[in-house]
Design a protein around this motif. Sequence first.
Motif, PDB file in Angstrom:
ATOM      1  N   HIS A 129      45.197  37.050  42.889  1.00 34.60           N
ATOM      2  CA  HIS A 129      45.974  37.259  41.850  1.00 34.60           C
ATOM      3  C   HIS A 129      45.308  38.025  40.395  1.00 34.60           C
ATOM      4  CE1 HIS A 129      48.734  34.273  43.406  1.00 34.60           C
ATOM      5  NE2 HIS A 129      49.678  35.114  43.184  1.00 34.60           N
ATOM      6  N   CYS A 131      43.273  36.611  38.715  1.00 37.51           N
ATOM      7  CA  CYS A 131      43.293  35.506  37.754  1.00 37.51           C
ATOM      8  C   CYS A 131      41.706  35.004  37.570  1.00 37.51           C
ATOM      9  CB  CYS A 131      44.298  34.275  37.885  1.00 37.51           C
ATOM     10  SG  CYS A 131      45.814  35.002  37.644  1.00 37.51           S
ATOM     11  N   CYS A 199      44.967  31.040  38.644  1.00 35.09           N
ATOM     12  CA  CYS A 199      46.342  31.364  39.025  1.00 35.09           C
ATOM     13  C   CYS A 199      47.383  30.154  39.380  1.00 35.09           C
ATOM     14  CB  CYS A 199      45.812  31.863  40.579  1.00 35.09           C
ATOM     15  SG  CYS A 199      44.816  30.748  41.700  1.00 35.09           S
ATOM     16  N   TRP A 202      47.781  29.604  34.840  1.00 33.28           N
ATOM     17  CA  TRP A 202      48.612  30.595  34.111  1.00 33.28           C
ATOM     18  C   TRP A 202      49.831  31.063  34.887  1.00 33.28           C
ATOM     19  CZ3 TRP A 202      46.010  36.174  33.642  1.00 33.28           C
ATOM     20  CH2 TRP A 202      46.407  36.578  32.515  1.00 33.28           C
ATOM     21  N   ARG A 203      49.935  30.633  36.107  1.00 32.98           N
ATOM     22  CA  ARG A 203      51.215  31.041  36.615  1.00 32.98           C
ATOM     23  C   ARG A 203      51.713  29.872  37.814  1.00 32.98           C
ATOM     24  NH1 ARG A 203      50.217  31.727  41.639  1.00 32.98           N
ATOM     25  NH2 ARG A 203      52.157  32.546  42.053  1.00 32.98           N
ATOM     26  N   GLY A 204      52.319  30.184  38.602  1.00 27.20           N
ATOM     27  CA  GLY A 204      52.559  29.170  39.831  1.00 27.20           C
ATOM     28  C   GLY A 204      53.084  28.117  39.192  1.00 27.20           C
ATOM     29  N   LYS A 206      51.647  26.006  37.044  1.00 25.65           N
ATOM     30  CA  LYS A 206      51.004  25.914  35.576  1.00 25.65           C
ATOM     31  C   LYS A 206      50.306  24.757  35.447  1.00 25.65           C
ATOM     32  CE  LYS A 206      54.337  29.311  34.118  1.00 25.65           C
ATOM     33  NZ  LYS A 206      55.064  29.527  35.234  1.00 25.65           N
TER      34      LYS A 206
END
Length: 237
Positions: A129, A131, A199, A202-204, A206
């Motif tokens: 990603h 990230c 990753c 920040w996403r998924g 979290k």
Amino acid sequence: MNLRQLRTVEPDIHGSSLSSAIRERMVLAKKRFHANDNISDFLAVGELDGLLDEVEEKIQGVLDSLVIDTVHDHNTQSTARRVAKMYLHEIFKGRYLPQPPIAEFPNAERLNELMIVGPITVRSACSHHFCPVIGKVWIGVLPNQNTTVIGLSKYARLTEWVMGRPQIQEEAVVQLADLIQSKTLPDGLAIVMEATHFCMGWRGVKDMDSKMINSVMRGAFLTDMTLRREFLALITK
């Protein structure tokens, strides 16, 4: 075809980009160009600046596709250029710059005791990603009389060079171990990396509290459990 000849390969008659010409050189040389590979041997002088212009253009296309008005939004008017510089000159520079010079010395004093370097701060990015991956690395070396001695700061420079590419942590540690082993030829080598992956935070899922820890053990660190325990105990103090 030698490297000098490969460097003169020009974009084809269809007007392909500079990046296409560089890829063509690597394909002709049967060299891979994965995200975590260094490709500096296939860049001619000045071509990194050309790549910067090309990446800027492509990033601008991404911003346009995200429906961001970079003409009237003063915050994003130069974002494409900034992001291109960030990728090529900072976080991914380990792909495009040659290995940093390393001063090497013979083991004149015949050192044979465990040496540990770390924690070395690691700044990388996941190749899934892009990230951030932020963490620390510890390096343990068991030298012998034939081991090449390198300065402490050089371990940090080699680590930064390897980590300055899109990486998967498990592969990055092996890549770093291969490099240090080839440079120093020790009786034993141990590397432990602990990092936070954005990753995940920040996403998924979290989750910013989770960390990944993995290691590579070679030579005496595989066969001598006392040495292995000593290394792990010292880096966890």
